[in-house]
Structure formats: structure tokens, C-alpha cells
Design a protein around this motif. Structure first.
Motif, short mmCIF file in Angstrom:
data_model
loop_
_atom_site.label_atom_id
_atom_site.label_comp_id
_atom_site.label_asym_id
_atom_site.label_seq_id
_atom_site.Cartn_x
_atom_site.Cartn_y
_atom_site.Cartn_z
N ALA A 57 4.68 -2.32 -2.75
CA ALA A 57 3.75 -2.06 -3.85
C ALA A 57 2.43 -1.53 -3.32
CB ALA A 57 3.54 -3.34 -4.66
N ALA A 58 1.93 -2.11 -2.23
CA ALA A 58 0.66 -1.67 -1.64
C ALA A 58 0.76 -0.24 -1.14
CB ALA A 58 0.28 -2.60 -0.49
N ARG A 59 1.91 0.15 -0.65
CA ARG A 59 2.09 1.51 -0.14
C ARG A 59 2.26 2.54 -1.25
NH1 ARG A 59 6.53 0.05 4.58
NH2 ARG A 59 5.05 -0.65 6.18
N ASN A 60 2.82 2.11 -2.40
CA ASN A 60 3.22 3.07 -3.44
C ASN A 60 2.32 3.10 -4.66
OD1 ASN A 60 5.50 3.74 -1.88
ND2 ASN A 60 6.72 2.10 -2.80
N TYR A 61 1.38 2.17 -4.77
CA TYR A 61 0.54 2.14 -5.97
C TYR A 61 -0.28 3.43 -6.08
CZ TYR A 61 -2.77 0.34 -9.44
OH TYR A 61 -3.54 0.15 -10.57
N ALA A 62 -0.38 3.94 -7.29
CA ALA A 62 -1.10 5.20 -7.52
C ALA A 62 -1.95 5.09 -8.78
CB ALA A 62 -0.11 6.36 -7.65
N THR A 63 -2.94 5.97 -8.88
CA THR A 63 -3.88 5.94 -10.01
C THR A 63 -3.25 6.30 -11.33
OG1 THR A 63 -4.52 8.20 -9.46
CG2 THR A 63 -5.90 6.43 -8.62
N ASP A 64 -2.11 6.99 -11.32
CA ASP A 64 -1.52 7.41 -12.59
C ASP A 64 -0.79 6.27 -13.28
OD1 ASP A 64 0.55 7.21 -10.82
OD2 ASP A 64 1.44 9.17 -11.27
N ARG A 65 -0.76 5.09 -12.66
CA ARG A 65 -0.12 3.96 -13.29
C ARG A 65 -1.09 3.33 -14.29
NH1 ARG A 65 4.57 2.82 -11.05
NH2 ARG A 65 5.02 3.64 -8.97
N LEU A 66 -0.54 2.95 -15.45
CA LEU A 66 -1.37 2.36 -16.49
C LEU A 66 -1.65 0.89 -16.20
CD1 LEU A 66 0.28 3.91 -19.67
CD2 LEU A 66 -1.76 4.68 -18.44
N ALA A 67 -0.80 0.26 -15.39
CA ALA A 67 -0.95 -1.16 -15.11
C ALA A 67 -1.89 -1.38 -13.93
CB ALA A 67 0.42 -1.77 -14.81
N SER A 68 -2.50 -2.57 -13.89
CA SER A 68 -3.32 -2.95 -12.75
C SER A 68 -2.41 -3.16 -11.54
CB SER A 68 -4.08 -4.23 -13.05
OG SER A 68 -3.17 -5.32 -13.15
N PHE A 69 -3.02 -3.24 -10.35
CA PHE A 69 -2.21 -3.43 -9.15
C PHE A 69 -1.47 -4.76 -9.21
CE2 PHE A 69 -1.63 -5.18 -4.88
CZ PHE A 69 -0.78 -4.22 -4.36
N GLU A 70 -2.12 -5.81 -9.71
CA GLU A 70 -1.46 -7.12 -9.75
C GLU A 70 -0.23 -7.09 -10.65
OE1 GLU A 70 -2.45 -11.78 -10.83
OE2 GLU A 70 -4.02 -10.46 -10.07
N THR A 71 -0.34 -6.41 -11.80
CA THR A 71 0.81 -6.29 -12.69
C THR A 71 1.93 -5.49 -12.02
OG1 THR A 71 -0.60 -6.38 -14.65
CG2 THR A 71 1.60 -5.44 -14.93
N TYR A 72 1.57 -4.36 -11.43
CA TYR A 72 2.55 -3.52 -10.74
C TYR A 72 3.19 -4.27 -9.57
CZ TYR A 72 4.33 0.20 -7.71
OH TYR A 72 5.12 0.98 -6.89
N ALA A 73 2.36 -4.94 -8.78
CA ALA A 73 2.88 -5.68 -7.63
C ALA A 73 3.77 -6.82 -8.08
CB ALA A 73 1.72 -6.22 -6.80
N GLY A 74 3.41 -7.48 -9.18
CA GLY A 74 4.23 -8.57 -9.68
C GLY A 74 5.65 -8.12 -10.01
N ILE A 75 5.76 -6.94 -10.61
CA ILE A 75 7.08 -6.39 -10.94
C ILE A 75 7.87 -6.10 -9.68
CG2 ILE A 75 8.28 -4.41 -11.95
CD1 ILE A 75 6.00 -4.28 -14.02
N ARG A 76 7.22 -5.49 -8.70
CA ARG A 76 7.90 -5.17 -7.44
C ARG A 76 8.29 -6.43 -6.68
NH1 ARG A 76 7.69 0.29 -6.01
NH2 ARG A 76 9.28 -0.40 -4.53
N ILE A 77 7.43 -7.44 -6.72
CA ILE A 77 7.72 -8.70 -6.03
C ILE A 77 8.92 -9.39 -6.65
CG2 ILE A 77 6.85 -11.03 -5.60
CD1 ILE A 77 4.02 -9.69 -5.38
N ARG A 78 8.92 -9.50 -7.99
CA ARG A 78 10.07 -10.11 -8.66
C ARG A 78 11.35 -9.34 -8.37
NH1 ARG A 78 6.13 -10.90 -12.69
NH2 ARG A 78 5.85 -13.11 -13.25
N GLY A 79 11.24 -8.02 -8.42
CA GLY A 79 12.42 -7.20 -8.16
C GLY A 79 12.98 -7.44 -6.77
N ALA A 80 12.10 -7.56 -5.78
CA ALA A 80 12.55 -7.80 -4.41
C ALA A 80 13.22 -9.17 -4.29
CB ALA A 80 11.37 -7.70 -3.45
N MET A 81 12.66 -10.16 -4.98
CA MET A 81 13.27 -11.50 -4.93
C MET A 81 14.63 -11.51 -5.61
SD MET A 81 9.99 -13.95 -5.73
CE MET A 81 8.57 -14.02 -4.63
N LEU A 82 14.75 -10.85 -6.74
CA LEU A 82 16.03 -10.80 -7.45
C LEU A 82 17.07 -10.04 -6.63
CD1 LEU A 82 14.70 -10.21 -11.06
CD2 LEU A 82 15.68 -12.31 -10.13
N ASP A 83 16.64 -8.99 -5.95
CA ASP A 83 17.57 -8.26 -5.08
C ASP A 83 18.10 -9.17 -3.98
OD1 ASP A 83 17.39 -5.92 -6.48
OD2 ASP A 83 15.89 -5.00 -5.17
N GLU A 84 17.23 -10.01 -3.44
CA GLU A 84 17.64 -10.95 -2.39
C GLU A 84 18.67 -11.94 -2.94
OE1 GLU A 84 18.02 -12.99 1.15
OE2 GLU A 84 17.13 -11.02 0.74
#
Length: 268
Positions: A57-84
Motif C-alpha cells: 500500500a505504501a508503495r502504490n498509494y497515489a493522489t488520484d485515490r479518493l480514499a485516505s491512505f489509512e482507508t486504502y491501506a486497511g483494504i490492502r492489509i485485509r486482502g493480504a491477510m485473507l490471501d494468507e
């Protein structure tokens, strides 16, 4: 702080600093997920997977996202955990089978009556004891794999968490959006108490003990209500892709809309 100003601040940080600053978010999400998983799942494995998601998330976050970094990172974090978790499916096949059986009975009852399937009727049709039924509900609440849209004979599945759409093609995005609309309609048709538990658990992120305090019931009863809601949603979402393809989007239950009903006495 606006999304743009937050992004400028994040730009000034190194990836390592961003990961360190948001590391507590990983542990918070991991322990929330553990509330619906069996003791055999190691929280450290979830944290490790979540840290990888945070790094991405830290590497891929961009300004064109409507969500804050914490919201975006939360989605990526959950996704990584579910993949595991998908890589190490701990759910016995017998649990999958029983969940499919209960789901099919609930679907049949609701299609026949047009009303919420009551516990007593599900138990009668399945020929099982109340204790066995409650165990199935507990399994439904704790099993990672209660997919709302996968084929009925598919043991793999997806969680209710909102998925990150990055990397999806146009057709996949349309399909996922259709699934979201169908799921919203299905949740809106749940009995009132089941809707409340879903909201407190998935939106407010309360754990089962905290929800029990809100409702004035035991933690085990909350687990049962949660399981009831998941099974009912699975039943109502069955075949939604076929209906969407036939222009019957929005219900996931034979193309007919359901109205929210009061919780039957047997479910209180």
C-alpha cells in the motif's frame, strides 16, 4: 487533513517510515479478524501477511485515490491477510458440507414461504438437534470461507470485506459492482437483529463480546445470530450471477425483492 495534503506528507516519508507509522493498524485488523477465527490460526501469521499488504500500500498509494491512505491501506492489509488464510484453509470439508446443506434448506423455506426461515423449521427439515444446529451456526460465523457468490459446490470463497478493485478488468468491475448492489439488498432484507449484528461487527468493528453487551445477550448468542445472518445471505445470494445476466439484478433471491421483517420469535 485532505487526501491531497496527506499524500504530500506521505511523499516526504520513506516507505520504511510509512510502514512503521501505520504498523498499529495491521495489528488492529489482525486481532479483529481473529475474533471470527478458531484458536488454531496464529495471529502472528496474520500480522506478517498484513505487514506485506501495508508495504504494498505504501508503495502504490497515489493522489488520484479518493480514499485516505489509512482507508486504502486497511483494504490492502485485509486482502493480504485473507490471501494468507486462503493458502492454509483450516476449515474441514465436513463443515463446508453442513453449511451448504443448511443454506439450501434456508433457501427452500424462504422461496416457499416468502418469509424469513425460522430456526425451528430449519431444524425440523434437517432432522437435527438444536445443539447441532447451533454448532453449525457457530461454524458459519467462524469459517473464513462462507462465500456469498461462489458456486454452491465451490469450497473456496471470499469474505464480506470490501475488496480492493485494483487490477480488475472492466467486466470484473461490473460484476463486482453488481454483486455489491445485490448484497446490499440482501442485507437490507435481514431480520432487524441480524442487520444490527452485521453493522456492529463489519462497520463499527466491535467484537462479539462488545456486541453482546450492546444487545444484552451472551457472546455465544451473538455468534449464533452472526452465523444465521451469513447463512441467510448465502441463501439469498445463490445464483445472483445468473439473475444479473438475465437482467434481474438487485435481489439475489429468484429476482424478487424481499422486505425487511421483524425477527421471528424463534430467533430472539
Amino acid at each position: 487533513m485532505s487526501v491531497a495534503s496527506e499524500y504530500l506528507q506521505l511523499q516526504r516519508e520513506s516507505t520504511e517510515e510509512m510502514v512503521r507509522r501505520h504498523a498499529p493498524l495491521v495489528r488492529r485488523i489482525a486481532y479483529h479478524l481473529m475474533g471470527r477465527l478458531p484458536p488454531s490460526v496464529d495471529v502472528d501469521d496474520l500480522v506478517q501477511a498484513g505487514m506485506i499488504g501495508l508495504l504494498e500500500a505504501a508503495r502504490n498509494y497515489a493522489t488520484d485515490r479518493l480514499a485516505s491512505f489509512e482507508t486504502y491501506a486497511g483494504i490492502r492489509i485485509r486482502g493480504a491477510m485473507l490471501d494468507e488464510l486462503r493458502k492454509t484453509d483450516w476449515t474441514p470439508r465436513s463443515v463446508h458440507r453442513k453449511l451448504r446443506e443448511v443454506t439450501e434448506v434456508v433457501r427452500q423455506i424462504e422461496n416457499e414461504t416468502g418469509a424469513d426461515a425460522a430456526d425451528a423449521e430449519v431444524i425440523r427439515r434437517m432432522g437435527i438437534s438444536v445443539q447441532e444446529y447451533h454448532q453449525i451456526l457457530a461454524d458459519a460465523a467462524s469459517a473464513r470461507l462462507l462465500s456469498l457468490s461462489a458456486p454452491e459446490d465451490d469450497d473456496d470463497g471470499a469474505a464480506l470485506d470490501v475488496a480492493d478493485q485494483e487490477g480488475l478488468g472492466p467486466q470484473d468491475r461490473i460484476e463486482q459492482e453488481g454483486m455489491r448492489h445485490a448484497l446490499v439488498d440482501a442485507i437490507g432484507g435481514l431480520p432487524e437483529r441480524e442487520q444490527l449484528v452485521m453493522s456492529l461487527y463489519y462497520e463499527q468493528e466491535l467484537n462479539l463480546k462488545e456486541i453482546g453487551a450492546v444487545l444484552g445477550v451472551t457472546e455465544s448468542r451473538v455468534c449464533q445470530i452472526h452465523g444465521q445472518a451469513l447463512i441467510r445471505l448465502k441463501a439469498r445470494m445463490t445464483g445472483w450471477r445468473d439473475e444479473a445476466g438475465n437482467g434481474e439484478r438487485g435481489t439475489g433471491n429468484g429476482g424478487r425483492r424481499r422486505e425487511a421483517k421483524a425477527t421471528p420469535p424463534s430467533q430472539r
